[in-house]
Write a protein that holds these residues in place. Structure first.
Motif, short mmCIF file in Angstrom:
data_model
loop_
_atom_site.label_atom_id
_atom_site.label_comp_id
_atom_site.label_asym_id
_atom_site.label_seq_id
_atom_site.Cartn_x
_atom_site.Cartn_y
_atom_site.Cartn_z
N VAL A 61 52.81 35.75 39.16
CA VAL A 61 53.14 35.69 37.83
C VAL A 61 54.40 36.32 37.56
CG1 VAL A 61 52.57 36.05 35.27
CG2 VAL A 61 50.99 35.39 36.74
N ASP A 62 55.59 35.90 37.06
CA ASP A 62 56.93 36.60 36.88
C ASP A 62 57.34 37.39 38.07
OD1 ASP A 62 56.86 35.41 34.38
OD2 ASP A 62 55.70 36.79 33.41
N GLY A 63 56.96 36.91 39.28
CA GLY A 63 57.62 37.74 40.45
C GLY A 63 56.49 38.87 40.85
N GLU A 64 55.26 38.79 40.13
CA GLU A 64 54.58 40.17 40.51
C GLU A 64 53.51 39.20 41.31
OE1 GLU A 64 51.87 43.51 38.66
OE2 GLU A 64 53.08 42.54 37.34
N ILE A 65 52.96 39.76 42.36
CA ILE A 65 51.80 39.19 43.32
C ILE A 65 50.62 39.82 42.87
CG2 ILE A 65 50.75 38.77 45.63
CD1 ILE A 65 53.74 37.29 45.05
N PHE A 66 49.49 38.84 43.01
CA PHE A 66 47.96 39.16 42.33
C PHE A 66 47.32 38.90 43.54
CE2 PHE A 66 50.68 39.23 38.49
CZ PHE A 66 49.98 40.29 37.72
N PHE A 67 46.17 39.66 43.44
CA PHE A 67 45.00 39.21 44.66
C PHE A 67 43.91 38.91 43.60
CE2 PHE A 67 47.67 42.26 46.69
CZ PHE A 67 47.87 41.42 47.96
N ILE A 68 43.34 37.58 43.66
CA ILE A 68 42.44 37.09 42.77
C ILE A 68 41.33 36.72 43.14
CG2 ILE A 68 42.22 35.28 40.84
CD1 ILE A 68 45.29 34.62 41.72
N PRO A 69 40.11 37.34 42.84
CA PRO A 69 38.85 37.35 43.48
C PRO A 69 38.46 35.62 43.23
CG PRO A 69 38.73 38.85 42.04
CD PRO A 69 40.02 38.48 41.77
N LEU A 70 38.00 35.30 44.63
CA LEU A 70 37.80 33.66 44.48
C LEU A 70 36.67 33.28 43.35
CD1 LEU A 70 38.72 31.49 45.90
CD2 LEU A 70 36.94 31.77 47.66
N ASN A 71 35.69 34.26 43.33
CA ASN A 71 34.77 33.90 42.28
C ASN A 71 34.97 34.14 40.88
OD1 ASN A 71 34.69 36.67 42.19
ND2 ASN A 71 32.50 36.91 42.99
N SER A 72 36.17 34.57 40.39
CA SER A 72 36.88 34.53 39.17
C SER A 72 37.41 33.34 38.70
CB SER A 72 37.60 35.79 38.81
OG SER A 72 38.81 35.84 39.58
N ILE A 73 37.93 32.43 39.87
CA ILE A 73 38.67 31.32 39.62
C ILE A 73 37.98 30.01 39.00
CG2 ILE A 73 40.00 29.41 40.73
CD1 ILE A 73 40.83 31.89 42.99
N LEU A 74 38.51 29.52 37.87
CA LEU A 74 37.60 28.31 37.30
C LEU A 74 37.96 27.24 38.13
CD1 LEU A 74 38.72 28.87 33.63
CD2 LEU A 74 36.59 29.38 34.73
#
Length: 125
Positions: free
Chosen positions: A25-38
């Motif tokens: 998002v806006d050049g910032e990298i995030f690590f997203i837990p798979l179980n939080s993804i819709l």
């Protein structure tokens, strides 16, 4: 549920519990837990990762994600969408033999007719 189904649920959960997807998002990298993804959605040759709180852009291709998510709660529901079935609150019939899914955040997702039988099978309906 049968014991085999319970064991499969446990195996699937263990498979995704510690996995993260990378989103930006806006050049910032995030690590997203798979179980939080819709769900994941492809729009104009870009793949987006949707959670309750944020939409992230991913550099991954949808077909690669689909391969990586085999034996998890994720399933292809249309040409452009991979859905986390554990985030479905309800499903109902829609026009043209499709299903409409209501997610836990009240968002609606269409399930294309070519995927309906597999999704019904996986949901046990």
């Amino acid at each position: 549920k049968k014991i085999d189904e319970v064991l499969q649920d446990i195996i699937s959960y263990i498979g995704i519990a510690d996995k993260n997807m990378i989103g930006e998002v806006d050049g910032e990298i995030f690590f997203i837990p798979l179980n939080s993804i819709l769900y994941f959605e492809s729009v104009d040759k870009n793949v987006y990762i949707y959670t309750d709180k944020q939409v992230y852009r991913s550099s991954a291709k949808l077909y690669i994600l689909e391969e990586q998510l085999v034996d998890t709660y994720f399933a292809r529901v249309s040409k452009t969408t991979i859905l986390n079935l554990k985030k479905l609150n309800s499903v109902k019939s829609a026009k043209n033999a499709k299903l409409e899914g209501m997610l836990i955040n009240k968002e609606r997702v269409l399930i294309s007719r070519q995927y309906v039988s597999e999704i019904k099978k996986r949901l046990g309906v």
